[in-house]
Design a protein around this motif. Structure first.
Motif, PDB file in Angstrom:
ATOM      1  N   GLY A   1      -6.626  -5.707  -3.298  1.00 29.37           N
ATOM      2  CA  GLY A   1      -7.382  -4.761  -2.270  1.00 29.37           C
ATOM      3  C   GLY A   1      -6.937  -3.061  -2.411  1.00 29.37           C
ATOM      4  N   MET A   2      -6.121  -3.128  -3.623  1.00 28.79           N
ATOM      5  CA  MET A   2      -5.684  -1.758  -3.700  1.00 28.79           C
ATOM      6  C   MET A   2      -6.165  -1.495  -5.164  1.00 28.79           C
ATOM      7  N   GLY A   3      -6.752  -0.184  -5.187  1.00 25.15           N
ATOM      8  CA  GLY A   3      -7.327   0.190  -6.677  1.00 25.15           C
ATOM      9  C   GLY A   3      -8.616  -0.426  -6.816  1.00 25.15           C
ATOM     10  N   HIS A   4      -9.232   0.369  -7.775  1.00 26.86           N
ATOM     11  CA  HIS A   4     -10.686  -0.072  -8.298  1.00 26.86           C
ATOM     12  C   HIS A   4     -10.749   0.415  -9.867  1.00 26.86           C
ATOM     13  N   ALA A   5     -11.658  -0.404 -10.315  1.00 25.15           N
ATOM     14  CA  ALA A   5     -11.826  -0.230 -11.842  1.00 25.15           C
ATOM     15  C   ALA A   5     -12.651   1.098 -12.265  1.00 25.15           C
ATOM     16  N   VAL A   6     -13.432   1.702 -11.090  1.00 22.55           N
ATOM     17  CA  VAL A   6     -14.073   2.972 -11.083  1.00 22.55           C
ATOM     18  C   VAL A   6     -13.548   4.090 -10.240  1.00 22.55           C
ATOM     19  N   TYR A   7     -13.355   3.879  -9.034  1.00 21.38           N
ATOM     20  CA  TYR A   7     -13.019   4.805  -8.105  1.00 21.38           C
ATOM     21  C   TYR A   7     -11.342   5.358  -8.327  1.00 21.38           C
ATOM     22  N   SER A   8     -11.172   6.482  -8.103  1.00 23.94           N
ATOM     23  CA  SER A   8      -9.689   7.078  -8.234  1.00 23.94           C
ATOM     24  C   SER A   8      -9.192   7.218  -6.676  1.00 23.94           C
ATOM     25  N   LEU A   9      -9.481   8.336  -6.144  1.00 24.15           N
ATOM     26  CA  LEU A   9      -8.720   8.628  -4.999  1.00 24.15           C
ATOM     27  C   LEU A   9      -9.016   8.093  -3.741  1.00 24.15           C
ATOM     28  N   SER A  10     -10.553   7.528  -3.704  1.00 22.81           N
ATOM     29  CA  SER A  10     -10.850   6.683  -2.517  1.00 22.81           C
ATOM     30  C   SER A  10     -12.172   5.831  -2.962  1.00 22.81           C
ATOM     31  N   ASP A  11     -12.360   4.862  -2.491  1.00 18.89           N
ATOM     32  CA  ASP A  11     -13.696   3.932  -2.269  1.00 18.89           C
ATOM     33  C   ASP A  11     -14.483   4.301  -1.038  1.00 18.89           C
ATOM     34  N   PRO A  12     -15.484   5.202  -1.523  1.00 20.12           N
ATOM     35  CA  PRO A  12     -16.379   5.552  -0.077  1.00 20.12           C
ATOM     36  C   PRO A  12     -16.718   4.390   0.851  1.00 20.12           C
ATOM     37  N   ARG A  13     -17.100   3.123   0.132  1.00 16.53           N
ATOM     38  CA  ARG A  13     -17.490   2.047   1.074  1.00 16.53           C
ATOM     39  C   ARG A  13     -16.410   1.538   1.829  1.00 16.53           C
TER      40      ARG A  13
ATOM     41  N   ILE B   1       3.770   2.736  -2.813  1.00 19.52           N
ATOM     42  CA  ILE B   1       4.732   2.026  -3.640  1.00 19.52           C
ATOM     43  C   ILE B   1       3.988   1.807  -4.873  1.00 19.52           C
ATOM     44  N   ILE B   2       2.819   1.627  -5.244  1.00 21.00           N
ATOM     45  CA  ILE B   2       2.253   1.513  -6.368  1.00 21.00           C
ATOM     46  C   ILE B   2       2.270   2.784  -7.357  1.00 21.00           C
ATOM     47  N   ALA B   3       2.183   3.884  -6.642  1.00 20.29           N
ATOM     48  CA  ALA B   3       2.385   5.215  -7.509  1.00 20.29           C
ATOM     49  C   ALA B   3       3.864   5.235  -7.800  1.00 20.29           C
ATOM     50  N   GLN B   4       4.954   4.846  -7.041  1.00 14.56           N
ATOM     51  CA  GLN B   4       6.130   4.953  -7.355  1.00 14.56           C
ATOM     52  C   GLN B   4       6.593   3.981  -8.461  1.00 14.56           C
ATOM     53  N   LYS B   5       6.039   2.779  -8.519  1.00 13.18           N
ATOM     54  CA  LYS B   5       6.365   1.843  -9.518  1.00 13.18           C
ATOM     55  C   LYS B   5       5.557   1.642 -10.912  1.00 13.18           C
ATOM     56  N   ARG B   6       4.379   2.162 -10.836  1.00 13.39           N
ATOM     57  CA  ARG B   6       3.439   2.089 -11.988  1.00 13.39           C
ATOM     58  C   ARG B   6       2.934   3.530 -12.278  1.00 13.39           C
ATOM     59  N   LYS B   7       2.418   3.423 -13.609  1.00 14.29           N
ATOM     60  CA  LYS B   7       1.974   4.741 -14.276  1.00 14.29           C
ATOM     61  C   LYS B   7       0.476   4.689 -13.731  1.00 14.29           C
ATOM     62  N   ILE B   8       0.108   5.446 -12.769  1.00 21.74           N
ATOM     63  CA  ILE B   8      -1.430   5.603 -12.254  1.00 21.74           C
ATOM     64  C   ILE B   8      -2.164   7.084 -13.026  1.00 21.74           C
ATOM     65  N   TYR B   9      -2.882   6.692 -13.589  1.00 21.76           N
ATOM     66  CA  TYR B   9      -3.772   7.946 -14.121  1.00 21.76           C
ATOM     67  C   TYR B   9      -4.770   8.648 -13.392  1.00 21.76           C
ATOM     68  N   LYS B  10      -5.286   7.758 -12.469  1.00 26.31           N
ATOM     69  CA  LYS B  10      -6.285   8.369 -11.397  1.00 26.31           C
ATOM     70  C   LYS B  10      -6.063   8.015 -10.173  1.00 26.31           C
ATOM     71  N   GLY B  11      -5.135   7.520  -9.776  1.00 26.83           N
ATOM     72  CA  GLY B  11      -4.807   7.552  -8.296  1.00 26.83           C
ATOM     73  C   GLY B  11      -5.111   6.022  -7.886  1.00 26.83           C
ATOM     74  N   VAL B  12      -4.627   5.494  -6.684  1.00 22.26           N
ATOM     75  CA  VAL B  12      -4.867   4.210  -6.134  1.00 22.26           C
ATOM     76  C   VAL B  12      -5.138   4.415  -4.504  1.00 22.26           C
ATOM     77  N   SER B  13      -6.364   3.469  -4.154  1.00 27.62           N
ATOM     78  CA  SER B  13      -6.471   3.562  -2.901  1.00 27.62           C
ATOM     79  C   SER B  13      -7.132   2.215  -2.446  1.00 27.62           C
TER      80      SER B  13
END
Length: 443
Positions: free
Chosen positions: A326-338, A372-384
């Motif tokens: 439920g965290m992150g999306h293949a397309v969205y970066s900072l937020s999922d508008p839905r 937690i994800i940002a601390q543990k993983r390399k995220i190039y576009k953010g996760v939400s």
């Protein structure tokens, strides 16, 4: 056909042959510039077509550089956030939104009324179809049952193979209208014949919306509140369409481009959507949440929640996959508008259902998991959080069985599939035929 002793003699042998001869080294994909999964090294989809139906924004350009931004989803030029907020609070918007996606314009009040009445008239399966088709081979896999029904409906259509636009519109509207029955009746058949529960089959009410019919058909007493219907209606609108590149919609366009019929194209899309990498995300979220409830005692203790989420991310808890679903999306970066649209309705429903404690847990996970994800993983576009983070929770509060989670996704997405099928036919494009580079060795 099932598994038997005869196959035991072959399975290990054949599996070994496949594992030896079907592996292609990762280095070759890089050497030939092949984007696995049609996604580049940054996760962006390879451009394969053009569409007027929808658009997803997840990046913007600042000072000449592409940077992540809050997500936006557009239906036919309308920002979905604005579109849904402009639907009156005492109204349901499935029909209006379906009209927009199918025909490319917002309906007038008279057109909306006419289209809703048309859908109501189309909510009828052929005589004895429920008994002779849906009830004959019940299965826990409701998506398979629905796909069988879709293909069988083709045999009742006297003009099944015509791709004339008017005929395809008729077929698509008919399918959109009967999808709730195909889903719910298939579940009732499974629930009765496979689980020995009571059987009840309600007729659809042509005056009711898709969300209202779903709830009415599913419940033994046919009763539901307007808030329940409203929240489900919003969920359906948010899942209707998501660009031409998602797996099931791309499948629709690929099959359509071959000249195949509507029923075959929709059945192919169903086969794509049922895959756990596509339509089953909310089920994994619910399984994860059940696991978290078992191991976290205080839903307001952020330290306790954070510690357990860290275990999940490190592969030490839940399914050991190292994913917070439920965290992150293949397309969205900072937020999922839905997700942002949906959350307000989820909070209303949780209060009405006295599930505030669960809502607190969801809120805390939504806050903590990205950190937690940002601390543990390399995220190039953010996760939400994405929309599936909450959709399973909503279905659970509505008393919808987990077997219907992905079918309800299909009840919504059939609208987007239909719109893309029509656009592919109108565009009169070539058959979609990408190329594969052979790395076979000559013998």
């Amino acid at each position: 056909m099932g598994y038997n002793k005869q196959w035991e003699n072959y399975t290990e042998k054949y599996q070994k042959l496949c594992m030896e001869n079907d592996v292609i080294p990762d280095s070759l994909f890089k050497e030939y510039g092949v984007n696995r999964g049609l996604r580049d090294i940054n996760g962006n989809g390879v451009l394969t077509g053009l569409t007027n139906i929808s658009r997803i924004d997840s990046f913007c350009v600042k000072d000449g550089k592409k940077v992540p931004c809050d997500g936006k989803l557009w239906y036919r030029g309308y920002n979905v956030t604005d579109w849904i907020s402009n639907i009156p609070k005492d109204s349901l918007g499935f029909g209006k939104t379906a009209y927009l996606l199918l025909f490319g314009k917002a309906p007038t009040a008279e057109e909306e009324k006419e289209f809703k009445e048309l859908m109501g008239k189309c909510r009828a399966l052929p005589t004895n179809f429920t008994r002779d088709v849906i009830m004959k081979a019940p299965s826990k896999d409701i998506m398979n049952s629905m796909t069988r029904s879709i293909l069988t409906l083709a045999s009742y259509d006297e003009n099944v193979n015509s791709n004339d636009i008017g005929n395809v519109i008729r077929q698509c509207v008919n399918l959109i209208s009967v999808f709730p029955m195909l889903a719910v009746y298939a579940y009732h058949a499974y629930n009765h014949y496979e689980r020995d529960e009571s059987m009840y089959i309600h007729r659809p009410d042509p005056r009711l919306s898709t969300a209202e019919n779903l709830l009415m058909l599913l419940r033994p007493d046919k009763q539901y509140s307007f808030l329940e219907a409203k929240v489900l209606d919003v969920a359906l609108m948010l899942h209707m369409e998501h660009g031409g590149g998602n797996n099931s919609t791309f499948t629709t366009r690929v099959v359509t481009s071959s000249g195949s019929d509507t029923y075959s194209a929709v059945a192919a899309a169903m086969s794509s959507l049922k895959g756990p990498r596509h339509g089953g995300a909310n089920i994994k979220v619910m399984e994860m949440m059940d696991d978290i409830r078992e191991h976290v005692k205080d839903y307001e203790d952020k330290d306790e929640i954070k510690a357990y989420l860290t275990k999940i991310l490190e592969g030490q808890a839940f399914d050991q996959k190292g994913l917070i679903y439920g965290m992150g999306h293949a397309v969205y970066s900072l937020s999922d508008p839905r997700e942002r649209i949906f959350k307000g309705f989820v909070e209303q429903l949780s209060a009405a259902k006295h599930r505030e404690r669960d809502m607190t847990l969801y809120n805390n996970i939504e806050e903590l998991a990205p950190e937690i994800i940002a601390q543990k993983r390399k995220i190039y576009k953010g996760v939400s959080p994405n929309v599936d983070f909450y959709s399973g929770f909503v279905y659970d509060m509505l008393g919808i069985p987990v077997e219907l989670y992905t079918p309800i996704f299909a009840v919504a997405r059939i609208v987007g599939w239909s719109a893309h099928r029509l656009e592919e036919i109108v565009g009169n494009g070539k058959i979609i035929r990408p190329s594969y580079k052979s790395v076979m060795e000559e013998l």
